[in-house]
Design an enzyme around this catalytic site. Sequence first.
Site: not given
Ligand code: AMP
Length: 398
Positions: A38, A202, A355, A378
């Site tokens: 950074r 999610k 991320g 974010g």
């Molecule tokens: P996000 O922060 O919303 O981008 O989510 C990232 C997270 O989604 C990671 O830690 C992944 O392990 C999780 N993830 C991806 N695919 C799946 C899945 N099929 N079931 C549960 N978690 C998942």
Amino acid sequence: MKKSVKDIDIKGKRVIMRVDFNVPFDKEGKGIITDTTRIDSAMPTIKYILEQGASLILMSHLGRPKGEPNPSYSMKPISVYLNEKLKTSDNNIYFANDCIGEDVKKLALSLKAGDVLLLENLRYHKEEEKNDAAFAAELASLADIYVNDAFGTAHRAHASTEGIAHKLPAVAGFLMEKEIEYLGDAVANPQRPFVAIIGGAKVSSKISVLENLLEKVDVLIVGGGMAYTFFKAENHSVGTSLVEEEHVDTAKKIIEKAKSLNKNLYLPVDNIIADKFDNNANIKTIPNDEIPDGWMGMDIGEKTISEINNIIKLAKTVVWNGPLGVFEMPSFSKGTFAVAKAIAESDCISVIGGGDSVSAINKAGLSDKMTHISTGGGASLEFLEGKELPGIVILQDK
Ligand code: AMP
């Protein structure tokens, strides 16, 4: 278009720049910076400003000291690193024990062309995150010009990202300029076909991203955990996959919207499933999107990988945010790495938003094959949601 530091005359001026020096330190508390990325990525703007014959005041937050001084979050070790990188026979690198106050002001006023002053952690004062006007005015009083090169905090209206820009001529640094150019232009004026790949855990955290992108893209690929809420919305069986019951309707609406806009909303057609959320679970690949009882979807299958590959091959612009499986577990990382590789091999404009997708690309050693990797998780999501970021809106227009 926002003005950058190249669009104004800064010779002989005092410039105050918001940077993101929120770097990781060794766990033993020895004050060793374990990753200087950074700081290094702000160097082009820092060096440019100094070469123009300006003096430079740098300010950042570090960790979460909760509005009061806390030596564990001191910026001091960063001033040592800056000294190594920027000290010449003609300049001085100073550190101020606070970011506001009479002593800091005296130090700021004494700076000569080429000098650098690093302020102590902005978040030692609760006024920073409250965007307190008096605190912003104190920061502004240290300099003639304000530059923001901290994209990662641009979605927050804080004193150092927004308040101060009401009080001084305010422009973007080079890092910020690049983020605006790629995240903004890729989405607003994309070269087509424009493909967005949205994964992650999610639906709830990315509803606005999905809705906004759907209006702009040609193809929207939904993968990762969130795909199973979409499966449920289409009345497929989902077993014990991650599903947000309260967002099945949201997914239905997005599917409807895609139909009415005549957009291709692509969902995985085969899946790697497991009988528990564990790298060593029993694992199967199923050739369809019907997850049996007692099993959960953990990654996309070969057919999906190959279809996504074909979509990417035709794309001129790809925006990617979020892994396509539980990529932290080697058994379920194949889909995410395959997509990273497909994007790397394509000559499309590729914009990777923050991320986990960024860490997957770094792990795969493919970062230099991407057009732009966003520095802000974010902030980049809010950009993709089509929101105006307070730290960017307030910068001067060209
Ligand atoms: P996000 O922060 O919303 O981008 O989510 C990232 C997270 O989604 C990671 O830690 C992944 O392990 C999780 N993830 C991806 N695919 C799946 C899945 N099929 N079931 C549960 N978690 C998942």
